[in-house]
Design an enzyme around this catalytic site. Structure first.
Site, PDB file in Angstrom:
ATOM      1  N   ARG A  97       0.830  -1.216   0.000  1.00 29.72           N
ATOM      2  CA  ARG A  97       0.000   0.000   0.000  1.00 29.72           C
ATOM      3  C   ARG A  97       0.855   1.251   0.000  1.00 29.72           C
ATOM      4  O   ARG A  97       0.560   2.205  -0.678  1.00 29.72           O
ATOM      5  CB  ARG A  97      -0.896   0.031   1.259  1.00 29.72           C
ATOM      6  CG  ARG A  97      -2.046  -0.926   1.216  1.00 29.72           C
ATOM      7  CD  ARG A  97      -2.577  -1.218   2.588  1.00 29.72           C
ATOM      8  NE  ARG A  97      -1.586  -1.916   3.388  1.00 29.72           N
ATOM      9  CZ  ARG A  97      -1.795  -2.415   4.575  1.00 29.72           C
ATOM     10  NH1 ARG A  97      -2.962  -2.253   5.153  1.00 29.72           N
ATOM     11  NH2 ARG A  97      -0.850  -3.069   5.219  1.00 29.72           N
ATOM     12  N   SER A 135      -6.833  -4.013   8.274  1.00 23.96           N
ATOM     13  CA  SER A 135      -7.672  -4.713   9.254  1.00 23.96           C
ATOM     14  C   SER A 135      -7.780  -3.904  10.543  1.00 23.96           C
ATOM     15  O   SER A 135      -8.833  -3.885  11.184  1.00 23.96           O
ATOM     16  CB  SER A 135      -7.093  -6.102   9.549  1.00 23.96           C
ATOM     17  OG  SER A 135      -7.067  -6.879   8.392  1.00 23.96           O
TER      18      SER A 135
END
Ligand code: ADP
Length: 173
Positions: A97, A135
């Site tokens: 990312r 998450s």
């Protein structure tokens, strides 16, 4: 005419998946197109304090990947390099990312290639739509009962709601 038997191309996508997000699913769908078989492997990491058990995480992964016939869900607690060998795989898939992800992943990939020189780590760039998604962020939002529609599938959202309602909102670690 000679019959050539090509070795099955198996890749492992390891992670905590606590819980699986739309960012993970995007990587799984894209990686599954590149290999004959993709094993999504839940890391049974003793040093982390997860919200969901390994079985719950694997179960959610099974539900959200049921449309992908060449994806298999498994879990492991061995060294990744050994697990990859045991699965007869040669590729490790990781998602990137940010630059911070890259620095960390580069270190892990280098160590894994020293431990298992047959294992090649490939990095897949996040879909920019999910570059902010993790998450931990999902758990934080779930903890405060925020809207999770853009981050996880409905079954994962239900599981998060249930987990936090069971624990009276105190399950976030
Ligand atoms: P870990 O604890 O191993 O980092 P995670 O479940 O957080 O496990 O992530 C598993 C893999 O998925 C990692 O390679 C991570 O970089 C990648 N990943 C996590 N979130 C995203 C996202 N939103 N987009 C792309 N890749 C992601």
């Amino acid at each position: 005419m000679s019959l050539q038997i090509r070795e099955e191309r198996v890749a492992i996508y390891p992670g905590s998946f606590d819980p699986v997000t739309l960012g993970h699913i995007d990587i799984i769908e894209r990686a599954a197109k590149q290999f004959d078989r993709l094993v999504v492997a839940v890391l049974n990491n003793l040093s982390k304090n997860p919200l969901f058990s390994v079985e719950e995480r694997a179960d959610l992964l099974r539900q959200v990947t049921s449309h992908l016939p060449n994806v298999e869900i498994d879990s492991f607690r061995d060294l990744l390099a050994n697990y990859v060998r045991q699965k007869n795989a040669h590729v490790i898939v990781r998602g990137i990312r940010t630059v911070t992800d890259f620095e960390y992943e580069l270190q892990i990939a280098t160590i894994n290639s020293k431990l298992n020189s047959d294992a090649e780590t490939i990095f897949m760039m996040t879909n920019p739509k999910y570059s902010y998604l993790s998450s931990s962020v999902v758990k934080e939002i779930g903890h405060f009962d925020g809207d999770l529609t853009d981050f996880v599938t409905p079954e994962v959202e239900r599981a998060i709601r249930l987990k936090f309602s069971e624990s009276g909102g105190g399950a976030l670690k």
